[in-house]
Scaffold this active site. Structure first.
Site, short mmCIF file in Angstrom:
data_model
loop_
_atom_site.label_atom_id
_atom_site.label_comp_id
_atom_site.label_asym_id
_atom_site.label_seq_id
_atom_site.Cartn_x
_atom_site.Cartn_y
_atom_site.Cartn_z
N LYS A 118 -134.03 -28.32 -95.00
CA LYS A 118 -134.60 -29.58 -95.50
C LYS A 118 -134.17 -29.85 -96.94
O LYS A 118 -134.99 -29.95 -97.86
CB LYS A 118 -136.13 -29.59 -95.41
N PHE A 119 -132.87 -30.02 -97.12
CA PHE A 119 -132.35 -30.36 -98.45
C PHE A 119 -133.01 -31.64 -98.93
O PHE A 119 -133.31 -32.54 -98.13
CB PHE A 119 -130.83 -30.53 -98.38
N ALA A 120 -133.22 -31.72 -100.25
CA ALA A 120 -133.98 -32.89 -100.76
C ALA A 120 -133.62 -33.21 -102.20
O ALA A 120 -134.45 -33.74 -102.94
CB ALA A 120 -135.48 -32.60 -100.65
N ARG A 148 -144.63 -21.53 -82.98
CA ARG A 148 -145.71 -20.60 -82.65
C ARG A 148 -146.02 -20.55 -81.16
O ARG A 148 -146.47 -19.52 -80.65
CB ARG A 148 -146.95 -20.95 -83.48
N TYR A 191 -149.56 -31.58 -82.72
CA TYR A 191 -148.76 -31.20 -81.55
C TYR A 191 -148.86 -32.22 -80.42
O TYR A 191 -149.91 -32.83 -80.21
CB TYR A 191 -149.24 -29.85 -81.00
N GLY A 237 -126.89 -35.20 -104.72
CA GLY A 237 -125.71 -34.70 -104.02
C GLY A 237 -125.13 -33.46 -104.67
O GLY A 237 -124.80 -32.47 -103.97
N ASN A 238 -124.99 -33.44 -105.99
CA ASN A 238 -124.36 -32.30 -106.66
C ASN A 238 -125.17 -31.02 -106.46
O ASN A 238 -124.60 -29.94 -106.26
CB ASN A 238 -124.21 -32.60 -108.15
O1 S5P Z 1 -141.76 -32.69 -89.35
C1 S5P Z 1 -141.46 -31.54 -89.12
C2 S5P Z 1 -140.15 -31.07 -89.26
C3 S5P Z 1 -139.87 -29.76 -88.93
S1 S5P Z 1 -138.21 -29.27 -88.90
N1 S5P Z 1 -142.41 -30.68 -88.68
C4 S5P Z 1 -142.14 -29.36 -88.39
O2 S5P Z 1 -143.06 -28.64 -87.97
N2 S5P Z 1 -140.85 -28.87 -88.56
C5 S5P Z 1 -140.54 -27.43 -88.33
O3 S5P Z 1 -140.79 -27.15 -86.95
C6 S5P Z 1 -141.41 -26.45 -89.13
O4 S5P Z 1 -140.79 -26.13 -90.36
C7 S5P Z 1 -141.48 -25.26 -88.20
O5 S5P Z 1 -140.36 -24.42 -88.38
C8 S5P Z 1 -141.40 -25.87 -86.80
C9 S5P Z 1 -142.76 -26.07 -86.12
O6 S5P Z 1 -143.37 -24.82 -85.88
P1 S5P Z 1 -144.68 -24.68 -84.98
O7 S5P Z 1 -145.03 -23.23 -85.14
O8 S5P Z 1 -145.71 -25.59 -85.51
O9 S5P Z 1 -144.26 -25.02 -83.57
#
Ligand code: S5P
Length: 244
Positions: free
Chosen positions: A82-84, A218, A200, A87-88
């Site tokens: 998740k680069f943020a 998880r 979720y 550019g450099n």
């Molecule tokens: O919006 C986001 C983007 C990402 S990449 N929400 C997220 O949860 N993620 C990533 O997805 C987060 O960094 C983690 O590695 C994974 C979700 O993990 P979980 O254990 O909740 O399924």
């Protein structure tokens, strides 16, 4: 038209070959546990998503091992850095440091908050490596700010830089264009949320919303049998895709 980016092409191939639209979010914090998980779930996944900076005992040997496992099981490696930054700076973070992400990650991702210079900076490093970039157009966590015009701008920049941008982190399909994949985190059969505002949905809900790849953390590595859980998520994700 399909995306000609090498990582996008490889991803499409692996998905079909393995009949899998499952990415595992392997958020384990020591090298042995990470390697063990990959051995357990390798057959079921098309993408191994890493957070390499949470590994407490990182050495470059871990990368060598992951690349061996990638060959053995046939998946792509997505470093969820998740680069943020400007550019450099992202060029330095992507190409150098301890992790040397550009040397081994097929896919990386970036926030669009700094403006398109972040894409151009990453591209200067990634284009010689055949890597693909996902833009964080949306997020799964409650209250996040990646909505509305922000999301639309991410989609517009993906179109502009589509040699390098292969798609999005998004909760649903954001644009009807086969050049782009949508990878969706926040997937769990059993839970609706965690204690830190993760939200979720089920694999079916994500795929029905137009997602291409489900990202499960998880739900797999926290299960008593991660290998079985990965098989179940793969079946649910691929089954949902086939019944669209
Ligand atoms: O919006 C986001 C983007 C990402 S990449 N929400 C997220 O949860 N993620 C990533 O997805 C987060 O960094 C983690 O590695 C994974 C979700 O993990 P979980 O254990 O909740 O399924």
């Amino acid at each position: 038209m399909a995306n000609l980016n090498p990582a996008a092409q490889a991803l499409a191939r692996i998905k079909q070959d393995k009949q899998s639209n499952l990415a595992v979010a392997a958020d384990l914090t020591d090298a042995n546990s990470l390697v063990k998980l990959v051995q357990q779930v390798g057959d079921s996944i098309c993408v191994l998503k890493t957070h390499i900076d949470v590994i407490s005992d990182f050495t470059p040997d871990l990368i060598t091992t992951l690349l061996d496992l990638k060959k053995q099981y046939n998946f792509l490696i997505f470093e969820d850095r998740k680069f943020a930054d400007i550019g450099n700076t992202v060029k330095l973070q992507y190409g150098g440091g301890i992790y040397r992400i550009a040397d081994w990650a097929d896919i990386i991702n970036a926030h669009v908050v700094p403006g398109p210079g972040i894409i151009e900076g990453l591209w200067e490093i990634g284009k010689t490596k055949g890597a693909g970039l996902l833009l964080l157009a949306e997020m799964s966590s409650a209250g996040n700010l990646a909505t509305g015009d922000y999301t639309k701008t991410a989609v517009a920049w993906a179109q502009k830089y589509s040699d390098f941008v292969i798609g999005f982190i998004g909760m649903k399909k954001l644009v009807d264009d086969p050049k782009f994949v949508t990878m969706t985190p926040g997937i769990n059969f059993a839970d609706k949320s965690d204690k830190l505002k993760q939200q979720y949905v089920t694999p079916e809900q994500a795929i029905q919303g137009g997602s291409d790849i489900i990202i499960v953390g998880r739900g797999i590595y926290g299960a008593s049998d991660p290998s079985l859980a990965a098989k179940q998520y793969r079946e649910a994700g691929w089954g949902a895709y086939n019944s669209l």
